[in-house]
Scaffold this motif. Structure first.
Motif, mmCIF file in Angstrom:
data_model
loop_
_atom_site.group_PDB
_atom_site.id
_atom_site.type_symbol
_atom_site.label_atom_id
_atom_site.label_comp_id
_atom_site.label_asym_id
_atom_site.label_seq_id
_atom_site.Cartn_x
_atom_site.Cartn_y
_atom_site.Cartn_z
ATOM 1 N N PRO A 1 0.826 -1.206 0.000
ATOM 2 C CA PRO A 1 0.000 0.000 0.000
ATOM 3 C C PRO A 1 0.864 1.261 0.000
ATOM 4 N N ARG A 2 0.452 2.217 -0.706
ATOM 5 C CA ARG A 2 1.179 3.486 -0.784
ATOM 6 C C ARG A 2 0.443 4.526 0.025
ATOM 7 N N ILE A 3 1.161 5.531 0.484
ATOM 8 C CA ILE A 3 0.584 6.576 1.318
ATOM 9 C C ILE A 3 -0.567 7.276 0.605
ATOM 10 N N ARG A 4 -0.409 7.545 -0.680
ATOM 11 C CA ARG A 4 -1.446 8.261 -1.428
ATOM 12 C C ARG A 4 -2.744 7.456 -1.477
ATOM 13 N N ARG A 5 -2.622 6.139 -1.710
ATOM 14 C CA ARG A 5 -3.821 5.305 -1.758
ATOM 15 C C ARG A 5 -4.473 5.196 -0.387
ATOM 16 N N ILE A 6 -3.666 5.117 0.658
ATOM 17 C CA ILE A 6 -4.210 5.036 2.013
ATOM 18 C C ILE A 6 -4.907 6.337 2.373
ATOM 19 N N ALA A 7 -4.281 7.461 2.051
ATOM 20 C CA ALA A 7 -4.889 8.764 2.343
ATOM 21 C C ALA A 7 -6.197 8.934 1.574
ATOM 22 N N LYS A 8 -6.222 8.483 0.339
ATOM 23 C CA LYS A 8 -7.451 8.590 -0.466
ATOM 24 C C LYS A 8 -8.561 7.731 0.139
ATOM 25 N N ALA A 9 -8.220 6.562 0.596
ATOM 26 C CA ALA A 9 -9.219 5.680 1.208
ATOM 27 C C ALA A 9 -9.751 6.293 2.498
ATOM 28 N N GLU A 10 -8.876 6.866 3.308
ATOM 29 C CA GLU A 10 -9.314 7.498 4.558
ATOM 30 C C GLU A 10 -10.184 8.723 4.270
ATOM 31 N N TRP A 11 -9.790 9.515 3.281
ATOM 32 C CA TRP A 11 -10.595 10.694 2.941
ATOM 33 C C TRP A 11 -11.977 10.267 2.458
ATOM 34 N N THR A 12 -12.035 9.224 1.649
ATOM 35 C CA THR A 12 -13.323 8.728 1.174
ATOM 36 C C THR A 12 -14.185 8.291 2.346
ATOM 37 N N LYS A 13 -13.589 7.602 3.285
ATOM 38 C CA LYS A 13 -14.331 7.141 4.456
ATOM 39 C C LYS A 13 -14.852 8.331 5.260
ATOM 40 N N LEU A 14 -13.991 9.312 5.522
ATOM 41 C CA LEU A 14 -14.400 10.479 6.302
ATOM 42 C C LEU A 14 -15.441 11.313 5.555
ATOM 43 N N HIS A 15 -15.295 11.374 4.255
ATOM 44 C CA HIS A 15 -16.189 12.198 3.438
ATOM 45 C C HIS A 15 -17.583 11.588 3.314
ATOM 46 N N THR A 16 -17.682 10.268 3.309
ATOM 47 C CA THR A 16 -18.965 9.620 3.056
ATOM 48 C C THR A 16 -19.728 9.235 4.313
ATOM 49 N N LEU A 17 -19.066 9.155 5.460
ATOM 50 C CA LEU A 17 -19.774 8.779 6.687
ATOM 51 C C LEU A 17 -20.399 10.002 7.338
ATOM 52 N N PRO A 18 -21.717 10.058 7.457
ATOM 53 C CA PRO A 18 -22.357 11.218 8.082
ATOM 54 C C PRO A 18 -22.035 11.326 9.565
ATOM 55 N N SER A 19 -21.780 10.220 10.220
ATOM 56 C CA SER A 19 -21.504 10.263 11.658
ATOM 57 C C SER A 19 -20.205 11.025 11.954
ATOM 58 N N THR A 20 -19.256 10.987 11.044
ATOM 59 C CA THR A 20 -18.001 11.712 11.253
ATOM 60 C C THR A 20 -18.255 13.209 11.307
ATOM 61 N N TRP A 21 -19.020 13.706 10.353
ATOM 62 C CA TRP A 21 -19.298 15.144 10.307
ATOM 63 C C TRP A 21 -20.177 15.576 11.466
ATOM 64 N N ARG A 22 -21.115 14.717 11.853
ATOM 65 C CA ARG A 22 -21.946 15.045 13.018
ATOM 66 C C ARG A 22 -21.103 15.149 14.276
ATOM 67 N N THR A 23 -20.161 14.256 14.430
ATOM 68 C CA THR A 23 -19.285 14.271 15.598
ATOM 69 C C THR A 23 -18.429 15.530 15.623
ATOM 70 N N VAL A 24 -17.891 15.925 14.491
ATOM 71 C CA VAL A 24 -17.081 17.144 14.414
ATOM 72 C C VAL A 24 -17.925 18.368 14.759
ATOM 73 N N VAL A 25 -19.118 18.462 14.193
ATOM 74 C CA VAL A 25 -19.995 19.607 14.459
ATOM 75 C C VAL A 25 -20.389 19.651 15.934
ATOM 76 N N MET A 26 -20.740 18.505 16.497
ATOM 77 C CA MET A 26 -21.118 18.468 17.913
ATOM 78 C C MET A 26 -19.949 18.856 18.817
ATOM 79 N N ALA A 27 -18.750 18.437 18.493
ATOM 80 C CA ALA A 27 -17.574 18.801 19.291
ATOM 81 C C ALA A 27 -17.349 20.314 19.255
ATOM 82 N N ILE A 28 -17.510 20.929 18.083
ATOM 83 C CA ILE A 28 -17.339 22.380 17.970
ATOM 84 C C ILE A 28 -18.426 23.111 18.740
ATOM 85 N N VAL A 29 -19.669 22.670 18.602
ATOM 86 C CA VAL A 29 -20.781 23.321 19.299
ATOM 87 C C VAL A 29 -20.610 23.219 20.807
ATOM 88 N N ILE A 30 -20.247 22.049 21.289
ATOM 89 C CA ILE A 30 -20.057 21.870 22.733
ATOM 90 C C ILE A 30 -18.898 22.722 23.242
#
Length: 76
Positions: free
Chosen positions: A23-52
């Protein structure tokens, strides 16, 4: 006298073949970004942390402002 011969299958004892490409760093980073970008729970958690964080900071500041007039000089 007779001679006994025994053949050993060399493929049985061969070590496993590693994958062709590691595995190469670029492919791993792309996979992680895809995961973070597509999971709604990730963005909800970030927003809730900022609001709190903002809400807690605001509550603490307001509490200190209201208590300021009753504090002694040493407490301030």
């Amino acid at each position: 006298m007779s001679t006994a011969t025994h053949t050993i299958n060399a493929t049985h004892f061969a070590p496993p073949v590693p994958p062709a490409r590691s595995p190469r760093i670029r492919r791993i980073a792309k996979a992680e970004w895809t995961k973070l970008h597509t999971l709604p729970s990730t963005w909800r958690t970030v927003v809730m942390a900022i609001v709190i964080s903002v809400a807690l900071g605001t509550i603490l500041c307001v509490s200190q402002v209201h208590a300021w007039s009753t504090m002694t000089a040493q407490q301030r």
